[in-house]
Design a protein around this motif. Structure first.
Motif, PDB file in Angstrom:
ATOM      1  N   ASP A  71       7.475  -7.629  -0.935  1.00  0.00           N
ATOM      2  CA  ASP A  71       6.302  -8.452  -1.192  1.00  0.00           C
ATOM      3  C   ASP A  71       5.885  -9.133   0.104  1.00  0.00           C
ATOM      4  OD1 ASP A  71       4.307 -10.047  -2.112  1.00  0.00           O
ATOM      5  OD2 ASP A  71       5.558 -11.302  -3.402  1.00  0.00           O
ATOM      6  N   ASP A  72       5.228  -8.361   0.963  1.00  0.00           N
ATOM      7  CA  ASP A  72       4.641  -8.880   2.190  1.00  0.00           C
ATOM      8  C   ASP A  72       3.426  -8.019   2.491  1.00  0.00           C
ATOM      9  OD1 ASP A  72       5.670  -6.516   3.253  1.00  0.00           O
ATOM     10  OD2 ASP A  72       7.213  -7.492   4.466  1.00  0.00           O
ATOM     11  N   ASP A  73       2.791  -8.223   3.632  1.00  0.00           N
ATOM     12  CA  ASP A  73       1.555  -7.490   3.918  1.00  0.00           C
ATOM     13  C   ASP A  73       1.779  -5.983   3.934  1.00  0.00           C
ATOM     14  OD1 ASP A  73       0.172  -9.871   4.104  1.00  0.00           O
ATOM     15  OD2 ASP A  73       0.315  -9.988   6.293  1.00  0.00           O
ATOM     16  N   ARG A  76       2.460  -4.743   0.306  1.00  0.00           N
ATOM     17  CA  ARG A  76       1.235  -4.819  -0.484  1.00  0.00           C
ATOM     18  C   ARG A  76       0.218  -3.764  -0.051  1.00  0.00           C
ATOM     19  NH1 ARG A  76      -0.038  -9.359  -3.638  1.00  0.00           N
ATOM     20  NH2 ARG A  76       1.765 -10.723  -3.944  1.00  0.00           N
ATOM     21  N   GLU A  77       0.189  -3.456   1.238  1.00  0.00           N
ATOM     22  CA  GLU A  77      -0.719  -2.413   1.702  1.00  0.00           C
ATOM     23  C   GLU A  77      -0.368  -1.070   1.074  1.00  0.00           C
ATOM     24  OE1 GLU A  77      -2.567  -0.990   5.943  1.00  0.00           O
ATOM     25  OE2 GLU A  77      -0.377  -1.201   5.859  1.00  0.00           O
ATOM     26  N   GLY A  80      -0.971  -1.251  -2.753  1.00  0.00           N
ATOM     27  CA  GLY A  80      -2.413  -1.218  -2.981  1.00  0.00           C
ATOM     28  C   GLY A  80      -2.988   0.168  -2.773  1.00  0.00           C
ATOM     29  N   ASN A 116      10.670  -8.995  -5.330  1.00  0.00           N
ATOM     30  CA  ASN A 116       9.531  -8.101  -5.180  1.00  0.00           C
ATOM     31  C   ASN A 116       8.944  -7.674  -6.520  1.00  0.00           C
ATOM     32  OD1 ASN A 116       9.931  -8.091  -2.351  1.00  0.00           O
ATOM     33  ND2 ASN A 116      11.513  -6.527  -2.575  1.00  0.00           N
ATOM     34  N   MET A 119       5.614  -9.091  -7.519  1.00  0.00           N
ATOM     35  CA  MET A 119       4.419  -8.461  -6.959  1.00  0.00           C
ATOM     36  C   MET A 119       4.072  -7.194  -7.729  1.00  0.00           C
ATOM     37  SD  MET A 119       3.821  -6.747  -3.182  1.00  0.00           S
ATOM     38  CE  MET A 119       5.079  -5.501  -3.451  1.00  0.00           C
ATOM     39  N   TYR A 120       5.088  -6.424  -8.118  1.00  0.00           N
ATOM     40  CA  TYR A 120       4.803  -5.188  -8.850  1.00  0.00           C
ATOM     41  C   TYR A 120       4.031  -5.488 -10.131  1.00  0.00           C
ATOM     42  CZ  TYR A 120       8.838  -3.763  -5.954  1.00  0.00           C
ATOM     43  OH  TYR A 120       9.723  -3.539  -4.923  1.00  0.00           O
ATOM     44  N   GLU A 122       2.295  -8.231 -10.776  1.00  0.00           N
ATOM     45  CA  GLU A 122       0.997  -8.825 -10.434  1.00  0.00           C
ATOM     46  C   GLU A 122      -0.053  -7.751 -10.170  1.00  0.00           C
ATOM     47  OE1 GLU A 122      -1.051 -10.622  -6.471  1.00  0.00           O
ATOM     48  OE2 GLU A 122       1.049 -11.157  -6.794  1.00  0.00           O
ATOM     49  N   LEU A 123       0.309  -6.754  -9.337  1.00  0.00           N
ATOM     50  CA  LEU A 123      -0.668  -5.715  -9.006  1.00  0.00           C
ATOM     51  C   LEU A 123      -0.926  -4.781 -10.184  1.00  0.00           C
ATOM     52  CD1 LEU A 123       0.139  -4.768  -5.298  1.00  0.00           C
ATOM     53  CD2 LEU A 123      -1.427  -6.468  -6.222  1.00  0.00           C
ATOM     54  N   ASN A 166       8.094  -2.508   4.415  1.00  0.00           N
ATOM     55  CA  ASN A 166       7.739  -3.912   4.613  1.00  0.00           C
ATOM     56  C   ASN A 166       7.077  -4.067   5.976  1.00  0.00           C
ATOM     57  OD1 ASN A 166       9.825  -3.837   6.473  1.00  0.00           O
ATOM     58  ND2 ASN A 166      10.986  -5.533   5.578  1.00  0.00           N
TER      59      ASN A 166
END
Length: 463
Positions: A71-73, A76-77, A80, A116, A119-120, A122-123, A166
């Motif tokens: 769960d960082d940029d 997430r990239e 996404g 993490n 984040m999974y 959330e998205l 990551n």
């Protein structure tokens, strides 16, 4: 790490895997892959660009297996991009497999969180279903083994690296953690690697979705985890018979799990024993399993040249620079350096003669995560296996053995090795390493404590 230092000796017994009857050795089956379909990517930036490009172009399947998707940029990239690919191509099947324990905790030394997996979910709530994200529990506790399988299968391509996903592995903010990166275009190999996780992961009661609400507790899964481990003891990749013709390289995917009858371990030892002239070994943590150390000693006595590259302790991902608050986990780089010092001292004569070359890699504040093996000019091993006792007996590992009798990949391997040496120095002897008397005071205190109760051996086995 604090728990480990204070742990009783019974922890060692937890390392013992299920015992199985050894199987008879046989010639490794293989996929005949055109040498032109095997590419070595030069750096983390190329790895990130290639991964995102393959995801954007995918039409049939994406199967990602990694220790973690952070769960960082960077994480997430990638996640996404997977959701965007699903929206673009609704028929695309996307599965991501990460370690169950690692996904549900925060970073070591940080405050407690849902990890993490938050984040999974959330998205998934934001973009909708279609990216199935699974947690794979190799053991009941992370300390005793994790999912360390590697390989991203996208349509008929296999992007193989020891990297997780990551910021630092994907060089998002300047710093990077160097790994190895190979792209193999071959439908049969991709089918075998994707088919393995479909058969053994998706079909297991122990492997559960992390992108959905209501994730069960590890305790409730313990019977299923035990059955899953027993299944993994018998598992292997399905590789049909093949013959090698001109312009092709034999590629064998191998699984490694458990202390005995471990196909990957057996293959690594067999390859080392068969070395005639030269061995090149890459490992991020200098903590070689006893069987590997024994074979290397035999090779040195027989005149074989051995090159070993390891990260400098400051390039270790557990290193804590002076001036930052020290945590016990920061002891590990110093333990690994002590291992290297003892090895160099024992083989000082071979270092002096140039038969043994120990290289320390360092590039600013970047870190080193390479692993793998080259034997003579015709065998290479791509693997996430750290070549340490933990990988040898606890974690679920895999690797690709590349046999290249026509030396079709020799130039690519030589270029990779030359690039690595640009940021490495050769040790003249064990005294070239930092004197332990100059270690930070907290490190010296912990080392005395660990050595006094002989916990260094247990630490080396578990970390």
């Amino acid at each position: 790490m604090n728990q480990l230092i204070n742990a009783p000796g019974r922890l060692a017994r937890r390392m013992l895997p299920f015992r199985r009857k050894p199987r008879a050795r046989a010639e490794l089956p293989f996929f005949a892959v055109p040498a032109a379909a095997i590419a070595v990517l030069p750096d983390p930036a190329a790895f990130r660009q290639t991964l995102l490009r393959l995801i954007a172009q995918a039409s049939r399947r994406i199967v990602i297996v990694a220790l973690y998707l952070q769960d960082d940029d960077g994480g997430r990239e990638v996640l996404g991009a997977l959701h965007a690919a699903k929206l673009r191509a609704p028929g695309l099947r996307i599965s991501v497999f990460v370690d169950w324990h690692r996904a549900q905790r925060g970073l070591i030394g940080k405050q407690k969180s849902e990890g993490n997996a938050g984040m999974y979910r959330e998205l998934a709530a934001r973009f909708g279903p279609g990216v199935d994200l699974y947690g794979v529990p190799v053991q009941n506790r992370e300390l005793f083994g994790v999912l360390h399988l590697k390989g991203f299968v996208i349509d008929d391509a296999v992007l193989y690296s020891g990297a997780s996903l990551n910021d630092v592995y994907l060089v998002r903010h300047g710093r990077y953690r160097l790994d190895r990166y190979h792209l193999l275009q071959h439908a049969g190999l991709a089918d075998a690697m994707a088919g393995f996780v479909q058969r053994h992961f998706v079909g297991s009661d122990a492997v559960r979705r992390l992108d959905l609400a209501g994730v069960p507790s590890t305790k409730s899964l313990q019977p299923a985890i035990r059955e899953f481990r027993q299944q993994l003891q018998r598992a292997s990749y399905e590789v049909p018979p093949a013959t090698l013709t001109g312009g092709e390289v034999a590629v064998t995917p191998l699984l490694g799990f458990g202390r005995s009858d471990n196909a990957l371990n057996e293959a690594l030892l067999e390859l080392l024993r068969g070395a005639r002239e030269r061995v090149l070994l890459l490992t991020p943590y200098f903590n070689l399993p006893r069987p590997v150390r024994a074979v290397l000693g035999q090779l040195l006595r027989h005149g074989c040249r051995i090159d070993i590259m390891v990260g400098d302790k400051t390039a270790n991902d557990f290193y804590i620079p002076p001036g930052q608050p020290f945590k016990t986990i920061g002891l590990l780089p110093y333990l690994y350096e002590n291992n290297l010092r003892r090895f160099a001292r024992a083989h000082r004569r071979h270092i002096d003669s140039g038969q043994l070359n120990l290289y320390l890699w360092r590039d600013g504040d970047n870190s080193y995560h390479l692993k793998g093996l080259f034997v003579d000019d015709d065998v290479a091993v791509l693997t996430g296996n750290n070549l340490n006792p933990r990988a040898w007996s606890l974690d679920l590992e895999n690797g690709l053995v590349l046999r290249d009798p026509a030396h079709l990949l020799q130039a690519k391997h030589a270029a990779e090795w030359a690039a690595l040496r640009r940021h490495a120095v050769r040790l003249s002897d064990d005294r070239a390493l930092e004197n332990p008397r100059r270690y930070p005071a907290e490190v010296r205190r912990l080392l005395r404590r660990v050595n006094r109760v002989r916990l260094d051996r247990l630490v080396n086995r578990l970390l």
